[in-house]
Each structure stands twice: as C-alpha cells, then as structure tokens.
Design a protein around this motif. Structure first.
Motif, PDB file in Angstrom:
ATOM      1  N   MET B   1       0.915  -6.177   4.894  1.00 18.94           N
ATOM      2  CA  MET B   1       0.149  -4.953   5.107  1.00 18.94           C
ATOM      3  C   MET B   1      -0.224  -4.847   6.572  1.00 18.94           C
ATOM      4  N   HIS B   2       0.053  -3.676   7.149  1.00 18.67           N
ATOM      5  CA  HIS B   2      -0.205  -3.481   8.570  1.00 18.67           C
ATOM      6  C   HIS B   2      -1.097  -2.265   8.771  1.00 18.67           C
ATOM      7  N   ILE B   3      -2.019  -2.344   9.724  1.00 25.30           N
ATOM      8  CA  ILE B   3      -2.890  -1.211  10.027  1.00 25.30           C
ATOM      9  C   ILE B   3      -2.920  -0.985  11.532  1.00 25.30           C
ATOM     10  N   ASP B   4      -2.845   0.301  11.920  1.00 25.91           N
ATOM     11  CA  ASP B   4      -2.913   0.655  13.330  1.00 25.91           C
ATOM     12  C   ASP B   4      -3.849   1.857  13.456  1.00 25.91           C
ATOM     13  N   ARG B  20       1.924  -2.520   1.368  1.00 20.93           N
ATOM     14  CA  ARG B  20       1.493  -2.297  -0.014  1.00 20.93           C
ATOM     15  C   ARG B  20      -0.024  -2.264  -0.112  1.00 20.93           C
ATOM     16  N   LEU B  21      -0.554  -1.173  -0.652  1.00 13.52           N
ATOM     17  CA  LEU B  21      -1.997  -1.105  -0.915  1.00 13.52           C
ATOM     18  C   LEU B  21      -2.265  -1.571  -2.339  1.00 13.52           C
ATOM     19  N   ASP B  22      -1.911  -2.823  -2.600  1.00 16.65           N
ATOM     20  CA  ASP B  22      -2.242  -3.449  -3.884  1.00 16.65           C
ATOM     21  C   ASP B  22      -3.443  -4.364  -3.649  1.00 16.65           C
ATOM     22  N   GLY B  25      -3.003  -6.534  -0.519  1.00 16.85           N
ATOM     23  CA  GLY B  25      -2.899  -5.695   0.679  1.00 16.85           C
ATOM     24  C   GLY B  25      -4.243  -5.110   1.076  1.00 16.85           C
ATOM     25  N   VAL B  26      -4.989  -4.616   0.094  1.00 17.50           N
ATOM     26  CA  VAL B  26      -6.316  -4.052   0.365  1.00 17.50           C
ATOM     27  C   VAL B  26      -7.249  -5.155   0.860  1.00 17.50           C
ATOM     28  N   ASP B  27      -7.163  -6.309   0.255  1.00 16.89           N
ATOM     29  CA  ASP B  27      -7.988  -7.441   0.670  1.00 16.89           C
ATOM     30  C   ASP B  27      -7.792  -7.729   2.160  1.00 16.89           C
TER      31      ASP B  27
END
Lengths: 141, 116
Positions: B1-4, B20-22, B25-27
């Motif tokens: 999971m990547h965030i920008d 994946r926002l599972d 991934g959310v964690d």
C-alpha cells in the motif's frame, strides 16, 4: 507462519489471528486464486469475504489460536470455511459484532457483514467444541 | 500500500493511494492519511485509480476522514474508482456519504461546490 496445502481444488490456509496474519493468509489466498484462474468478480468477492471475516475474527472474537480457512470448489461455487477458537458469533444473526468498542466500530463491523451477506449465496454457522465454524459460499461465475 | 500527498489547488490536497485498501493496507496508511488531511482541515481529492481492492476497512477510513473534515467545514471527494471497487461502493451506497467522481477535475469541482 502461514501454512498451505493444495490438493485437487481444495486448499487449507492457516494463519495467526493478527493483522500480519491476515496479510500472510491473504497472500496465500491470492496465490491459490491465481492457480485456479478464478474470474475477476468471483475473485474480488472471495478476497472481500476473506478480509471481512478474518478482520472480524481478529478484531472482535478474542481468538487465541490460529485461524483456519479452507477453500473448496463445489460446482458453480467457491466455498470458504473459517474456523477459530474465539467467542461464539453467528454472523447470520447479528448486525454487529458482540464486543464492538464504540458505535462507530459497531457500524463498521455491520458494514463488513452486510457486504458478506450480499455476496454470499450460502452461509452456514456451527459452534462446536469451543470453535466457530463458518461456511460461506460464493458464486464462481 | 502506497500513499502520496501533494497540494493540487488552494487549500486542496490530492492524496494518491495505490495498492489494496484491505485490513493490512488500511493498517499501514490510515494514520498518515488522517494526519495529512484532518488536523489542518484541508479539502481533499483522493485518487483511487491505483487501488484495485477495497474492503469495509477502506470504506471506514474514507468515511471517517470525510466526517472529521465535515466538522471542520472541509470536504473530501474520491475519483478514478476501478469498476470492481465501484461495485462495493455501490453496495453500501457510499455516494450518499461522499462524492464519487470520474475525474480529478470533477472531484475538485465537488469539493469546491461544498464550500458554500
């Protein structure tokens, strides 16, 4: 450590009851779905059911032992059987997990189960010898 | 999971999520996601074009950010949603809670129109 056995359209995945365990188990699940060439929508539904149920067990059930998931392919279906040693919880009856910490959490628990009920073609639950056993069938279309 | 996270217009941040926002991934991204938007009450457009899976934990993250922003008079819209993910959003009627837009321009317009 998650553990995988693959025998004739049947797969057993065992993983620890933690977020890291869900990640390990999920990776094994996806590898199996790759091997089985499951179609896009059925695959999404299997992955969704896996994440929702495993997440509920990890967050609410107080299970101490590993979580067992068995995948099978009866005609036209993909069937997931979840087993855990947490507190008794029948997802067919409850809107909310029994040990939700807050209203917000309870609603979210309800959201995951609502999604599972929508996509499931069959849902069976049994409590036996201190273990929850949930059978969840999805259309393999 | 990547965030920008990057500014895209005046007081609007673009958050690009990929993966994946599972539950796992959310964690991994939730703390950063909330921290990037909520304390400073930035309006937000969320690029989901690189997200190929969302479960209820992902929906919870988006809704909880949108709720916190609303209390601070800011808004959040998502765009670029893949079709299988869209099916899940539709199943829970997410579009009644936050704008689901086709393009970034639409999302920016939705966020701006909410400022009243």
């Amino acid at each position: 450590m998650s553990d995988v056995n693959f025998v004739d359209g049947r797969q057993h995945i065992r993983f620890p009851g933690s977020v890291a365990g869900i990640e390990e188990g999920g990776a094994r699940l996806r590898a199996t779905l790759d091997q089985w060439h499951v179609g896009e929508q059925a695959r999404y539904n299997v992955e969704l059911a896996f994440d929702e149920i495993a997440s509920n067990i990890v967050r609410y059930s107080r299970a101490l032992g590993d979580i067992d998931v068995t995948l099978a392919t009866p005609p036209g279906e993909i069937e997931l059987t979840f087993e855990d040693d947490g507190i008794a919880f029948d997802p067919r009856e409850s809107d909310e997990p029994p040990t939700a910490d807050s209203l917000d959490e309870a609603r979210v628990g309800g959201l995951g189960l609502m999604l599972v009920r929508k996509i499931a073609v069959r849902l069976e639950y049994r409590r036996n010898a201190g273990r929850n056993r949930l059978i969840l069938a999805l259309a393999n279309a | 999971m990547h965030i920008d996270v990057a500014p895209v217009a005046e007081n609007v941040m673009r958050v690009t999520l990929a993966g994946r926002l599972d539950t796992p991934g959310v964690d991994r991204v939730e703390t950063q996601f909330i921290a990037a938007l909520v304390p400073e009450a930035h309006n937000a457009v969320i690029d989901l074009s690189g997200v190929d899976f969302v479960a209820s934990m992902g929906i919870r993250m988006l809704v909880s950010a949108a709720r916190s922003l609303k209390l601070r008079r800011a808004r959040l819209a998502v765009f670029g949603v893949q079709s299988t993910v869209r099916n899940v959003f539709d199943a829970v009627a997410l579009d009644k809670i936050l704008p689901i837009c086709a393009t970034e321009a639409d999302a920016l317009a939705a966020v701006a129109s909410g400022l009243e």
